[in-house]
Design a protein around this motif. Structure first.
Motif, short mmCIF file in Angstrom:
data_model
loop_
_atom_site.label_atom_id
_atom_site.label_comp_id
_atom_site.label_asym_id
_atom_site.label_seq_id
_atom_site.Cartn_x
_atom_site.Cartn_y
_atom_site.Cartn_z
N SER A 18 -21.69 -22.54 -5.01
CA SER A 18 -21.28 -23.93 -5.27
C SER A 18 -22.46 -24.72 -5.84
CB SER A 18 -20.71 -24.61 -4.02
OG SER A 18 -21.66 -24.64 -2.98
N PHE A 21 -22.78 -24.06 -9.60
CA PHE A 21 -21.78 -24.82 -10.36
C PHE A 21 -22.21 -26.28 -10.49
CE2 PHE A 21 -17.87 -27.22 -10.93
CZ PHE A 21 -17.26 -26.50 -11.94
N LEU A 22 -22.72 -26.86 -9.37
CA LEU A 22 -23.13 -28.27 -9.39
C LEU A 22 -24.35 -28.49 -10.28
CD1 LEU A 22 -22.53 -29.17 -5.62
CD2 LEU A 22 -21.13 -29.81 -7.58
N PHE A 25 -23.12 -28.48 -13.79
CA PHE A 25 -22.46 -29.77 -14.02
C PHE A 25 -23.51 -30.86 -14.29
CE2 PHE A 25 -21.75 -33.91 -12.04
CZ PHE A 25 -20.81 -34.42 -12.92
N HIS A 29 -23.81 -33.26 -17.41
CA HIS A 29 -23.67 -34.70 -17.15
C HIS A 29 -24.87 -35.45 -17.74
CE1 HIS A 29 -21.49 -37.87 -15.23
NE2 HIS A 29 -22.46 -38.21 -14.41
N LEU A 60 -11.45 -28.11 -15.06
CA LEU A 60 -12.85 -28.24 -14.62
C LEU A 60 -13.05 -29.31 -13.55
CD1 LEU A 60 -14.90 -27.82 -17.93
CD2 LEU A 60 -14.69 -26.23 -16.01
N GLN A 61 -12.39 -30.47 -13.74
CA GLN A 61 -12.63 -31.57 -12.79
C GLN A 61 -12.15 -31.25 -11.36
OE1 GLN A 61 -11.33 -35.72 -13.72
NE2 GLN A 61 -13.48 -35.86 -14.25
N LEU A 64 -14.70 -29.07 -9.90
CA LEU A 64 -15.90 -29.85 -9.58
C LEU A 64 -15.74 -30.59 -8.25
CD1 LEU A 64 -18.65 -31.13 -10.35
CD2 LEU A 64 -17.37 -32.89 -11.57
N ALA A 67 -15.95 -28.14 -5.51
CA ALA A 67 -17.33 -27.66 -5.31
C ALA A 67 -18.17 -28.69 -4.55
CB ALA A 67 -17.98 -27.33 -6.65
N ILE A 68 -17.96 -29.97 -4.89
CA ILE A 68 -18.71 -31.04 -4.21
C ILE A 68 -18.35 -31.07 -2.72
CG2 ILE A 68 -19.01 -33.55 -4.01
CD1 ILE A 68 -18.61 -33.70 -7.07
#
Ligand code: HEM
Length: 224
Positions: A18, A21-22, A25, A29, A60-61, A64, A67-68
């Motif tokens: 995770s 992935f973050l 991101f 971002h 994707l969102q 996300l 994952a958060i």
């Protein structure tokens, strides 16, 4: 006993996945937000594309957001389990002698980032969801022009908000200073290249949050 070790390794690997992935991101971002400094028009166009592209919005969102939530919940569980095993296994916890300040305070830097998310989502994410999916306005326009850049300037007018953002980004750097390498270590990716990975981790952990600080301060001082 081996069952406990196995599941604790699985937990660390899941945490690392995770985290990867973050971190990806965060890079994208940053890449989009830095456009707001150099080219407001490009920033507007890319923001509109990301905000209306079905693949981004509906694939994707949600991943996300998952994952958060997963990373935070897992982080708290790991912290509680570690604390329990620490009091049982160690006669005394030698603090700095056993581990770095950053690694011992991941829970606090993480909690600050969680608080930042609440503020950040109220600032940008929730109003965007409201406009698009409740009011049904997908145009991205306000008064005849794209709204994204102007909204950003408006948010970064407040010195209190900018201060809160900057503090959060410093804590984000601290979190990444330990977290980046810890994640790669959990999946065995540092074996044989410990020093190089340390350098890459340090560069990422300092440069990305510093870049976000720059964006926030730039718009605060140049926006009006
Ligand atoms: C100066 C710094 C930053 C600016 C200007 C900024 C700007 C934005 C904007 C405009 C959105 C709304 C996007 C949309 O239309 O949905 C957004 C969403 C979001 N931001 Fe940031 N952001 C910054 C820093 C960060 C940092 C450091 C993190 C993570 C630690 C972060 C995490 C998120 C997340 C998770 C979302 C929701 C998902 C998304 O819409 O992509 N942001 N941000």
């Amino acid at each position: 006993m081996s069952g406990i070790i196995k599941s604790s390794i699985a937990r660390k690997v899941a945490m690392a996945l995770s985290a990867f992935f973050l971190m990806i991101f965060l890079l994208q971002h940053f890449a989009i937000n830095i456009l707001s400094v150099f080219s407001p028009d490009t920033f507007n166009e890319v923001s509109h594309f990301m905000g209306t592209n079905p693949l981004v919005q509906f694939a994707l969102q949600p991943v996300l957001v998952f994952a958060i939530v997963f990373h935070f919940v897992m982080g708290f569980i790991l912290e509680i389990k570690n604390k329990k095993s620490r009091t049982v296994k160690y006669v005394k916890n030698n603090g700095a002698a056993n581990s770095s300040w950053m690694s011992r305070n991941m829970i606090w830097s993480g909690a600050t980032i969680l608080a930042f998310f609440v503020l950040h989502f109220i600032d940008f994410f929730f109003p965007e969801l409201n406009t698009k999916y409740i009011l049904g306005d997908l145009s991205g326009m306000h008064n005849g022009e794209f709204k994204y850049y102007n909204e950003l300037l408006h948010k970064f007018e407040s010195p209190i908000r900018v201060g809160a953002y900057v503090i959060s980004f410093v804590l984000l750097a601290m979190h990444l200073l330990h977290g980046f390498n810890s994640a790669f270590q959990s999946v065995g990716a540092t074996v044989g290249r410990k020093e190089v990975m340390k350098k890459i981790g340090r560069a990422y952990a300092i440069l990305i949050p510093l870049g976000f600080i720059f964006i926030a301060l730039f718009h605060h001082f140049n926006g009006h």
